[in-house]
Design an enzyme around this catalytic site. Sequence first.
Site, PDB file in Angstrom:
ATOM      1  N   CYS A   1       0.814  -1.228   0.000  1.00 47.72           N
ATOM      2  CA  CYS A   1       0.000   0.000   0.000  1.00 47.72           C
ATOM      3  C   CYS A   1       0.848   1.279   0.000  1.00 47.72           C
ATOM      4  CB  CYS A   1      -0.927   0.003   1.215  1.00 47.72           C
ATOM      5  SG  CYS A   1      -1.972   1.471   1.271  1.00 47.72           S
TER       6      CYS A   1
ATOM      7  N   SER B   1      -4.625   8.424   5.175  1.00 47.84           N
ATOM      8  CA  SER B   1      -3.193   8.711   5.244  1.00 47.84           C
ATOM      9  C   SER B   1      -2.886  10.200   5.414  1.00 47.84           C
ATOM     10  CB  SER B   1      -2.483   8.161   4.010  1.00 47.84           C
ATOM     11  OG  SER B   1      -2.967   8.779   2.833  1.00 47.84           O
TER      12      SER B   1
HETATM   13  N1  LIG Z   1      -7.728   7.658   0.869  1.00 48.72           N
HETATM   14  C1  LIG Z   1      -7.114   6.539   1.554  1.00 48.72           C
HETATM   15  C2  LIG Z   1      -6.791   5.459   0.554  1.00 48.72           C
HETATM   16  C3  LIG Z   1      -6.284   4.186   1.226  1.00 48.72           C
HETATM   17  C4  LIG Z   1      -6.415   2.983   0.312  1.00 48.72           C
HETATM   18  O1  LIG Z   1      -6.944   3.081  -0.811  1.00 48.72           O
HETATM   19  N2  LIG Z   1      -5.923   1.845   0.786  1.00 48.72           N
HETATM   20  C5  LIG Z   1      -6.051   0.611   0.022  1.00 48.72           C
HETATM   21  C6  LIG Z   1      -4.739  -0.164  -0.012  1.00 48.72           C
HETATM   22  S1  LIG Z   1      -3.442   0.792  -0.779  1.00 48.72           S
HETATM   23  C7  LIG Z   1      -7.028  -0.310   0.708  1.00 48.72           C
HETATM   24  O2  LIG Z   1      -7.013  -0.445   1.894  1.00 48.72           O
HETATM   25  N3  LIG Z   1      -7.873  -0.975  -0.091  1.00 48.72           N
HETATM   26  C8  LIG Z   1      -8.758  -1.973   0.426  1.00 48.72           C
HETATM   27  C9  LIG Z   1     -10.175  -1.739   0.007  1.00 48.72           C
HETATM   28  O3  LIG Z   1     -10.469  -0.667  -0.543  1.00 48.72           O
HETATM   29  O4  LIG Z   1     -10.985  -2.629   0.233  1.00 48.72           O
HETATM   30  C10 LIG Z   1      -5.883   7.007   2.315  1.00 48.72           C
HETATM   31  O5  LIG Z   1      -5.260   7.971   1.857  1.00 48.72           O
HETATM   32  O6  LIG Z   1      -5.555   6.427   3.359  1.00 48.72           O
END
Ligand SMILES: N[C@@H](CCC(=O)N[C@@H](CS)C(=O)NCC(=O)O)C(=O)O
Length: 223
Positions: free
Chosen positions: A11, A64
């Site tokens: 990630c 994040s």
């Molecule tokens: N806007 C979020 C995006 C986080 C994100 O997209 N994480 C992904 C992994 S890189 C995730 O957990 N995906 C799992 C899902 O959406 O089910 C941030 O900045 O923390």
Amino acid sequence: MDLTLISHHLCPYVQRAAIMLAEKGTPFTRRYVDLSAKPGWFLAISPLGKTPVLVADGEPLFESAVICEYLDDTLAPRLHPADALRRARDRGWMEFGSAILNTIAGFYNAPDAQALEARRGELRDRFRQVEDVLAGAGPYFAGERFGMVDAVFGPVFRYFDVFEQLGEPGPFAGLPRVQAWRLALAGRPSVQAAVAGDYGERLTRFLRDRGSELSRRIAQRLG
Ligand SMILES: N[C@@H](CCC(=O)N[C@@H](CS)C(=O)NCC(=O)O)C(=O)O
């Protein structure tokens, strides 16, 4: 402060927080989750079911950008500029980094060659915009000091190290300032330490399993 970063190996959003913590020299624990089989304890503390989550003294924080801002508010040295206008400008470029991550996902998920080339063109346009804004002397986004925009773009550039190893040209030809920035970030210890040593192999497996045009090309090239 007791800090646990709930992570996923690939990630890029998790990497931002890990880079921030390393820049601040703050010890923290990392706990990995399988996002294809999210455990109950994770869903209980991650309202959107996404990594990263930072558990700070028992309080889970998600998103994040929020996590990075919190770390910058509470731990020295400050990575954000002191000037409010410059801080606001940097936050805009952090968002721009997230938009590039979405285009990267479009690139590796592209169903056919035409869609892949379209996404490559979009990436090139995005990095051309970055080239135009990188007018300073470097080596980092805002000059001598490593900042939060750098923490966002280290993980962005890392994708292209793997794409290039797999025979896919990056979108950086003719963009010398972007190339120099990419190199500076690749050499930064906090950026290097944000992923495990097997990141390249893990990302390659992930890309190969997408069922996309890139997956087919990787399968052909690796045999
Ligand atoms: N806007 C979020 C995006 C986080 C994100 O997209 N994480 C992904 C992994 S890189 C995730 O957990 N995906 C799992 C899902 O959406 O089910 C941030 O900045 O923390």
